[in-house]
Scaffold this motif. Sequence first.
Motif, short mmCIF file in Angstrom:
data_model
loop_
_atom_site.label_atom_id
_atom_site.label_comp_id
_atom_site.label_asym_id
_atom_site.label_seq_id
_atom_site.Cartn_x
_atom_site.Cartn_y
_atom_site.Cartn_z
N LEU A 1 0.86 -1.19 0.00
CA LEU A 1 0.00 0.00 0.00
C LEU A 1 0.89 1.24 0.00
CD1 LEU A 1 -2.74 1.50 0.49
CD2 LEU A 1 -2.35 1.15 2.94
N LEU A 2 0.67 2.12 -0.98
CA LEU A 2 1.52 3.32 -1.10
C LEU A 2 0.69 4.57 -1.33
CD1 LEU A 2 4.25 1.99 -3.60
CD2 LEU A 2 4.50 2.20 -1.12
N THR A 3 1.27 5.72 -0.99
CA THR A 3 0.67 7.02 -1.34
C THR A 3 1.66 7.73 -2.28
OG1 THR A 3 1.60 7.85 0.76
CG2 THR A 3 -0.73 7.34 0.75
N PHE B 1 1.66 10.27 2.61
CA PHE B 1 1.04 10.73 3.84
C PHE B 1 1.78 10.12 5.01
CE2 PHE B 1 -1.62 10.95 7.48
CZ PHE B 1 -2.17 12.20 7.37
N PRO B 2 2.29 10.93 5.93
CA PRO B 2 2.14 12.37 6.09
C PRO B 2 3.33 13.21 5.60
CG PRO B 2 2.97 11.44 8.11
CD PRO B 2 2.88 10.31 7.13
N LEU C 1 0.85 -6.91 -6.24
CA LEU C 1 -0.22 -5.92 -6.40
C LEU C 1 0.12 -4.67 -5.60
CD1 LEU C 1 -3.10 -5.84 -7.71
CD2 LEU C 1 -3.99 -6.39 -5.44
N VAL C 2 0.04 -3.51 -6.26
CA VAL C 2 0.26 -2.24 -5.57
C VAL C 2 -1.10 -1.59 -5.33
CG1 VAL C 2 1.42 0.00 -5.67
CG2 VAL C 2 2.41 -1.98 -6.86
N LEU C 3 -1.37 -1.20 -4.10
CA LEU C 3 -2.61 -0.46 -3.80
C LEU C 3 -2.22 1.01 -3.73
CD1 LEU C 3 -3.97 -2.78 -0.93
CD2 LEU C 3 -4.14 -3.08 -3.42
#
Length: 462
Positions: A227-229, A234-235, A258-260
């Motif tokens: 899971l990435l932003t 963030f932050p 899989l990248v979310l």
Amino acid sequence: MRDALIRALRDAVRTGRLAPGTRLPSSRSLAADLGMARNTVADAYGELVAEGWLTARQGSGTRVAERVVPPEPAPPRTPPAAAVPATRPTYDLRPGQPDVSAFPRSAWLSAARRALTAAPNDAFGYGDPAGRPELRRALAGYLARARGVRAAPERIVVCAGFVQGLALLSRVRAKAGHHAVGVESYGLNVHWNVIRGAGLRTVPLPVDQRGARTAELDRLPGLRTVLLTPAHQFPTGVSLDPDRRAAVVDWASRVGGLVLEDDYDGEFRYDRQPVGALQGLDPEHVVYLGTASKSLAPALRLAWMVVPDHLMDDLLAVKGTGEWQSGALDQLTLAEFIDSGAYDRHVRGMRMRYRRRRDQLVAALAERAPRVRVTGIAAGLHAVLRLPPGTERSVVQGAAWQNLALEGLSRYRYRERREPDGPGPAQGEEPDVLPDALVFAYGTPPDHAFTGALEALCRVLP
Ligand SMILES: Cc1ncc(COP(=O)(O)O)c(C=O)c1O
């Protein structure tokens, strides 16, 4: 009179005034005592027998049923004093929500009116768990245009906020036999808990000034989900370095991973064109997740996923057990809001508003707090204010005394003990703990309160 008698008898049984087994007067004598018709009493008894409060047996008359009457529920406890903030903070500058005072009420209302008027009858029934076709079409066009997402409407699934999308995807991964999800070592605990709630472990990936160190995914042999932003971490507020973007997509296609992609505030970039979505690089290995929580309001609970073909059936199977669909009328309204151009107009207006505030923040800090370095300001609704070493705690505490709600960067640090096989800092890179800083949500206060909030901030800075 019948209803009043029923209510009174129920009440007497519930409170124990009529004990279990108590024989009631015959309908004839109770009717005479109360001055009612006998049928009225017999009718009330019949109703209470049917409901299970009374029993009626030939020869033993009507009695209070022999069952344990549950005690009256206790009145709600008043929460302990510590749980109730003594006063609401004068300025709440913690990240989380946009300036909700700017919600475009009248434009939303006219879109809702148009959407409702045009809605086909089937919109009022049980719909497709993937979402309303009107919204999926509108989003496909918008996401391609604004975020570089490769999105056919058939691959879009509407959900109730990013958080629901994450929960669903976590369940899909757990069902497929996966055990863990990689997460950024600075982020939101609430999201890590959602992943754990699906029975998966979370494994931290270090974050530095170029975003998450995606090369370290290779050191985690069993891991297949991360899971990435990427657009705006963030932050910390940095965007994922181009090499690292390429590295994560390579990793996913090499290992079948899989990248979310959490694109929570991708619309808000100030100095140049927004960084396009990672999903555009490899739509078969990236799930794109967008939300209306920053661009419109968290209360809408509307978000969307763009899902690789091979995941679609599994995802909809999970979504169909329990969640089903988000409210169709809000979905239709958002579709109309996007199609009519109101969404673009609103985002444009908000971008200008937030940018103005960001510039005010930078100017105020330069003048009033030269020891504080502001970072993460290219995009989004918050900035990271780097403090002199060792001062984060005292600044946050000092702000609280001034009735100013602020959060330190360390609050977002992943704290669980490292897994024995977890990644360690690579040679020559920054250690995992980032320097002392504040996370300042300049997007949150209403316009009229912003100058005051900034003033209050400057007063507590070293
Ligand atoms: C990092 C991050 N991701 C996602 C979201 C959006 O969450 P949701 O769509 O569930 O409101 C937020 C909202 O504040 C966020 O900060």
